[in-house]
Design a protein around this motif. Structure first.
Motif, PDB file in Angstrom:
ATOM      1  N   ASN A  16       5.798   6.607  -7.796  1.00 58.72           N
ATOM      2  CA  ASN A  16       6.032   6.904  -9.219  1.00 58.72           C
ATOM      3  C   ASN A  16       6.961   5.882  -9.870  1.00 58.72           C
ATOM      4  O   ASN A  16       6.990   5.759 -11.091  1.00 58.72           O
ATOM      5  N   SER A  17       7.700   5.151  -9.045  1.00 57.65           N
ATOM      6  CA  SER A  17       8.653   4.177  -9.569  1.00 57.65           C
ATOM      7  C   SER A  17       8.027   2.807  -9.808  1.00 57.65           C
ATOM      8  O   SER A  17       8.687   1.910 -10.331  1.00 57.65           O
ATOM      9  N   PHE A  55       0.571  -1.204  -4.884  1.00 55.04           N
ATOM     10  CA  PHE A  55       1.555  -1.186  -5.952  1.00 55.04           C
ATOM     11  C   PHE A  55       2.333  -2.500  -6.009  1.00 55.04           C
ATOM     12  O   PHE A  55       2.550  -3.156  -4.989  1.00 55.04           O
ATOM     13  N   ALA A  56       2.733  -2.851  -7.240  1.00 63.84           N
ATOM     14  CA  ALA A  56       3.529  -4.044  -7.475  1.00 63.84           C
ATOM     15  C   ALA A  56       5.000  -3.691  -7.300  1.00 63.84           C
ATOM     16  O   ALA A  56       5.525  -2.829  -8.000  1.00 63.84           O
ATOM     17  N   TRP A 116       0.833  -1.186   0.000  1.00 63.07           N
ATOM     18  CA  TRP A 116       0.000   0.000   0.000  1.00 63.07           C
ATOM     19  C   TRP A 116       0.873   1.243   0.000  1.00 63.07           C
ATOM     20  O   TRP A 116       2.055   1.208   0.361  1.00 63.07           O
ATOM     21  N   GLN A 117       0.282   2.364  -0.367  1.00 66.74           N
ATOM     22  CA  GLN A 117       0.999   3.638  -0.373  1.00 66.74           C
ATOM     23  C   GLN A 117       1.596   3.935   1.002  1.00 66.74           C
ATOM     24  O   GLN A 117       2.735   4.431   1.114  1.00 66.74           O
TER      25      GLN A 117
END
Length: 310
Positions: free
Chosen positions: A192-193, A204-205, A180-181
């Motif tokens: 962003n990466s 995010f993966a 998670w963020q």
């Protein structure tokens, strides 16, 4: 929907031939004779009225175990060997992959008599350790802390377990975590990466690269994460009945087990695992970032157990 030529992957201890691209998985060069599972697109419309009539998304039909995800696709998993996807127009492959690598693989593993736990597994001191807990308990964040400390990942989300020669083994899935963020913020990582798992998720993966162990490893213990408001972390050992409870509670997609007629088989494996594994409950703070502290406590406990058992 655009499809690609069939590709063979290695994951979950299986050779998987897929019509849908699965970039998370490790590709292998293999012949069709060694394929364990096929994933393909197909027309499941003849079953649509039956699936839609059910009170839940899950249904057993002659074609196999079926479920429909609104705004996504209908899926059919049969005999532990095949996953058929009937996508809705315009749906993204990213969204489909979430269910293929999640619910579909969980059901398929059950059909193959493999026990899927919901959590993260890591290679620590030569053995596999599973970290389970309710959604939001911090499983993936803790696993990421272990990975950053140099301990290879075996699995994140679905942990496949099966007995071989009387030993419970964890089979590696693929070299990626889902964070998670909030977790990225703790590690000072920019979203962003990385690629979002799907537009609707703030998750995010995160590829782990060479910090992934791709061979089966004996399962030595299970840790359940539970949240507390205390500003520090603590660990307590679980008794056998408690071990049975957490293995039942944290089976991946446990709601489908009765529909697959696997209740007795599932309980027998849980009872066997509870009788031979060490299990602990970790109390982690909701007010303080205690993942590094937990890593140290877990490593100290594992090393202490190894010393006392040697």
């Amino acid at each position: 929907m655009n499809t690609i030529q069939q590709t063979v992957y290695q994951a979950f201890g299986l050779r998987i031939q897929s019509e849908i691209s699965l970039p998370e998985l490790q590709q292998v060069n293999d012949t069709i004779d060694s394929i364990d599972v096929t994933i393909r697109f197909g027309d499941l419309s003849k079953w649509e009225h039956v699936v839609n009539a059910r009170e839940t998304n899950f249904s057993i039909q002659l074609a196999g175990f079926m479920f429909r995800m609104p705004d996504t696709a209908t899926f059919c998993i049969s005999e532990g060997e095949q996953i058929v996807i009937d996508p809705l127009p315009g749906v993204s492959e990213d969204k489909i992959r979430l269910f293929v690598l999640g619910t579909c693989m969980g059901v398929l593993l059950m059909q193959r008599n493999r026990f899927p736990l919901h959590g993260s597994a890591l290679l620590i001191e030569g053995k596999a350790y599973a970290f389970v807990g309710q959604s939001g308990a911090g499983k993936s964040t803790l696993a990421a802390t272990f990975v950053k400390a140099g301990y290879p990942l075996l699995s994140d989300d679905v942990i496949p377990i099966a007995y071989k020669d009387g030993i419970p083994l964890v089979y590696p899935t693929y070299p990626q975590q889902k964070l998670w963020q909030e977790s990225l913020d703790h590690f000072g990582m920019s979203s962003n990466s990385y690629s979002a798992l799907h537009d609707e998720y703030d998750k995010f993966a995160i590829p782990v690269g060479d910090k992934f162990h791709n061979e089966p490893v004996p399962l030595a213990g299970v840790f359940e994460l539970a949240k507390t408001e205390d500003p520090y972390a603590s660990i307590r050992k679980l008794e056998r009945l408690e071990r049975v409870h957490i293995l039942l509670a944290h089976t991946y997609r446990s709601a489908v087990i009765p529909r697959l007629d696997l209740k007795q088989q599932h309980f027998s494996m849980v009872a066997a695992l509870a009788g031979e594994l060490e299990a602990y409950q970790i109390h982690r703070s909701t007010t303080t970032f205690t993942a590094p502290e937990i890593v140290e406590k877990v490593l100290s406990l594992i090393r202490s157990n190894r010393y006392s058992n040697s």
